[in-house]
Design a protein around this motif. Structure first.
Motif, mmCIF file in Angstrom:
data_model
loop_
_atom_site.group_PDB
_atom_site.id
_atom_site.type_symbol
_atom_site.label_atom_id
_atom_site.label_comp_id
_atom_site.label_asym_id
_atom_site.label_seq_id
_atom_site.Cartn_x
_atom_site.Cartn_y
_atom_site.Cartn_z
ATOM 1 N N VAL A 24 0.821 -1.211 0.000
ATOM 2 C CA VAL A 24 0.000 0.000 0.000
ATOM 3 C C VAL A 24 0.854 1.260 0.000
ATOM 4 O O VAL A 24 1.972 1.276 0.519
ATOM 5 N N LEU A 25 0.297 2.297 -0.606
ATOM 6 C CA LEU A 25 0.853 3.645 -0.508
ATOM 7 C C LEU A 25 -0.194 4.508 0.178
ATOM 8 O O LEU A 25 -1.396 4.242 0.045
ATOM 9 N N LEU A 26 0.256 5.514 0.898
ATOM 10 C CA LEU A 26 -0.694 6.446 1.508
ATOM 11 C C LEU A 26 -0.910 7.592 0.547
ATOM 12 O O LEU A 26 0.053 8.274 0.159
ATOM 13 N N ARG A 27 -2.172 7.830 0.162
ATOM 14 C CA ARG A 27 -2.435 8.989 -0.693
ATOM 15 C C ARG A 27 -2.597 10.214 0.190
ATOM 16 O O ARG A 27 -3.621 10.366 0.874
ATOM 17 N N ILE A 28 -1.583 11.040 0.180
ATOM 18 C CA ILE A 28 -1.607 12.244 1.009
ATOM 19 C C ILE A 28 -2.036 13.420 0.141
ATOM 20 O O ILE A 28 -1.609 13.555 -0.999
ATOM 21 N N LEU A 45 3.389 -1.088 4.003
ATOM 22 C CA LEU A 45 3.456 0.291 3.503
ATOM 23 C C LEU A 45 4.733 0.446 2.686
ATOM 24 O O LEU A 45 5.837 0.263 3.208
ATOM 25 N N VAL A 46 4.576 0.761 1.399
ATOM 26 C CA VAL A 46 5.752 0.854 0.527
ATOM 27 C C VAL A 46 6.013 2.271 0.026
ATOM 28 O O VAL A 46 7.058 2.533 -0.566
ATOM 29 N N GLY A 47 5.068 3.188 0.253
ATOM 30 C CA GLY A 47 5.331 4.528 -0.272
ATOM 31 C C GLY A 47 4.213 5.512 -0.012
ATOM 32 O O GLY A 47 3.240 5.218 0.687
ATOM 33 N N ALA A 48 4.394 6.688 -0.596
ATOM 34 C CA ALA A 48 3.403 7.750 -0.466
ATOM 35 C C ALA A 48 3.030 8.267 -1.849
ATOM 36 O O ALA A 48 3.860 8.267 -2.772
ATOM 37 N N HIS A 49 1.793 8.669 -1.963
ATOM 38 C CA HIS A 49 1.259 9.107 -3.250
ATOM 39 C C HIS A 49 0.561 10.455 -3.104
ATOM 40 O O HIS A 49 0.002 10.763 -2.055
ATOM 41 N N CYS A 50 0.634 11.257 -4.164
ATOM 42 C CA CYS A 50 -0.235 12.436 -4.240
ATOM 43 C C CYS A 50 -0.616 12.644 -5.700
ATOM 44 O O CYS A 50 0.075 12.183 -6.613
ATOM 45 N N TYR A 88 8.798 4.034 -2.404
ATOM 46 C CA TYR A 88 8.137 4.610 -3.577
ATOM 47 C C TYR A 88 7.578 5.996 -3.303
ATOM 48 O O TYR A 88 6.846 6.199 -2.330
ATOM 49 N N LEU A 89 7.932 6.907 -4.192
ATOM 50 C CA LEU A 89 7.248 8.200 -4.217
ATOM 51 C C LEU A 89 6.419 8.224 -5.494
ATOM 52 O O LEU A 89 6.956 8.073 -6.599
ATOM 53 N N ASN A 90 5.109 8.410 -5.328
ATOM 54 C CA ASN A 90 4.214 8.490 -6.484
ATOM 55 C C ASN A 90 3.694 9.919 -6.562
ATOM 56 O O ASN A 90 2.978 10.370 -5.665
ATOM 57 N N ILE A 91 4.102 10.663 -7.591
ATOM 58 C CA ILE A 91 3.693 12.078 -7.674
ATOM 59 C C ILE A 91 2.496 12.292 -8.597
ATOM 60 O O ILE A 91 2.185 13.417 -8.973
ATOM 61 N N GLY A 92 1.805 11.187 -8.930
ATOM 62 C CA GLY A 92 0.557 11.324 -9.673
ATOM 63 C C GLY A 92 0.770 11.751 -11.112
ATOM 64 O O GLY A 92 1.879 11.697 -11.651
#
Ligand code: LLP
Length: 432
Positions: A147-151, A195-200, A235-239
């Motif tokens: 999972v990534l947290l969508r912040i 938890l593998v990363g964060a997303h926005c 993981y950084l997911n910048i959308g």
């Protein structure tokens, strides 16, 4: 180099094939026309930008879900961003690697989450109840979910309100005040969640790279905070959200390269480029482009039904409408319009609203466009129709959804989707 250009004798062409000739060889109804090589070039632009980074280009399937296009994007190495179980099923049919797929959304359903868990795709946590559902799905599937947290970083994307998502009052993601709650909740479910990363994701049609960088700076700070609590997040997911030049104004808009590498020299001097941020934290970068991969590869090709005048308004009435292409009606979006063949030498140029046959005054494709008065049957295209056009088409007024074609590398034209028919519609009532 762009797929749609003018021939020396003034005809619109797609990869050097005259659109007028294509119109004469396919069925007589509005159709979407794509350039396959342009799709390749758009992916290459992202790959060039991402050189030297561990990254996933997660194509946002909602922008365009044609199976042939998906297979092509997959063959070029893209992953996929999904917002429903059916988009996930389609991605699997198109052969996407599930470990390059990300399941997003503020209202993901339990059954769809179970499928996502079974297939091993990344899942973005969007809310407290979403976390509960992901935990439940993990138990049903018997699989731990990455999972990534969508912040929701509250960075203003400076776009139409309907396509802004990263503001603090948005329905998407979680606010940073709640970060600790979510970290504790993940910790409480070590068998279900990793938890593998964060997303926005800030919004769509963004035309300033500073906006992405501002968000990336905030996001790596969150990642630092999350890591400080012992989570191994990589993981950084910048959308997605990079805009395109809908106006064909010649304005210089940011390209994928600028998104990753531009360092602001103005007010945000202290901020480094997305590339530097990602490298400094040893992160894998996920990006989720939709529009910037597919919008400019296509136009909707229409025929002029007639021209009329009422009051002070001139209208060009075409066979296409808000049913095939709703962006102008829904977002007041501008999409460039032109005729496919050169006008006769002394054709009068006037200002027209370009409208369809649908029974709505909101049924327009363009307002106040300067055009040579077109003849009945003339071809007229709406440009940049590859993203959020066919995928948002409806059958309002029983206008059946149009067929799709693309021009291939060797200049041949191939159908990539059948048109919907009246019989398709009647099938919904079979055996009732
Ligand atoms: N990732 C997430 C979480 C998204 O919500 C979206 C788009 C994307 C990626 C892809 O964004 P893009 O790169 O395409 O801007 N129907 C509207 C656009 C809606 C965008 C929804 N989210 C339009 O026609 O302009």
């Amino acid at each position: 180099e762009h797929c749609f250009s003018k021939s020396s004798d003034g005809f619109l062409q797609c990869e050097n094939v005259k659109v007028q000739d294509i119109m004469e060889s396919v069925e007589r109804r509005p159709f979407y026309l794509y350039s396959k090589p342009q799709i390749t070039r758009n992916v290459e632009a992202y790959k060039d930008a991402l050189q030297g980074l561990n990254s996933i280009i997660g194509y946002a399937i909602k922008a365009n879900n044609n199976l042939k296009i998906l297979e092509h994007l997959r063959s070029l190495g893209c992953g996929a961003v999904l917002v429903s179980g059916n988009e996930l099923r389609l991605a699997l049919r198109a052969g996407f690697d599930p470990t390059k797929c990300i399941f997003n959304g503020n209202g993901k359903l339990l059954d769809d989450l179970v499928l996502a868990a079974q297939e091993g795709v990344f899942v973005n946590i969007d809310s407290e109840f979403d976390l509960e559902n992901i935990v439940a799905a993990s138990r049903i599937a018997g699989k731990k979910v990455n999972v990534l947290l969508r912040i929701n970083p509250d960075v203003d994307p400076q776009v139409h309100a309907y396509v802004a998502t990263g503001n603090k009052n948005s329905k998407f993601g979680i606010r940073n005040e709640k970060l600790q709650w979510f970290l504790d909740a993940v910790k409480a479910h070590p068998d279900e969640l990793k938890l593998v990363g964060a997303h926005c994701h800030l919004g769509s049609t963004i035309t300033k790279v500073d906006i992405f960088r501002d968000a990336a700076v905030l996001m790596v700070n969150y990642i630092d905070e999350i890591r400080a609590q012992g989570f191994e997040v990589d993981y950084l997911n910048i959308g997605g959200g990079l805009g395109i030049d809908y106006y064909h104004s010649g304005a210089v808009l940011p390209k994928p390269m600028n998104l990753i590498d531009t360092v602001s020299i103005s007010s945000f001097k202290q901020f480094c480029a997305v590339r530097e941020l990602v490298l400094s934290r040893n992160l894998n970068l996920i990006i989720e482009p939709g529009r910037s991969l597919i919008a400019n590869t296509c136009c909707l090709v229409n025929r002029v039904t007639g021209v009329k005048t009422n009051g002070t308004k001139n209208f060009v009435v075409i066979d296409g409408s808000m049913a095939e292409l709703i962006r102008p009606s829904l977002y007041d979006a501008y999409q460039h319009i032109e005729l496919v063949s050169p006008p006769p030498p002394n054709a009068e140029v006037s200002t027209f609203d370009v409208v369809g046959p649908v029974c709505e005054s909101a049924d327009f494709l363009g307002k106040e466009r300067e055009l040579p008065t077109p003849a009945k049957g003339a071809g007229l295209v709406v440009h940049d129709a590859g993203a959020y056009c066919m995928s948002m088409a409806s059958t309002y007024n029983l206008k059946m959804r149009p067929p799709e074609y693309w021009v291939e590398e060797d200049g041949s034209v191939a159908k990539i989707r059948h048109s919907e028919t009246f019989e398709d519609h009647m099938r919904f009532f079979d055996g009732l």
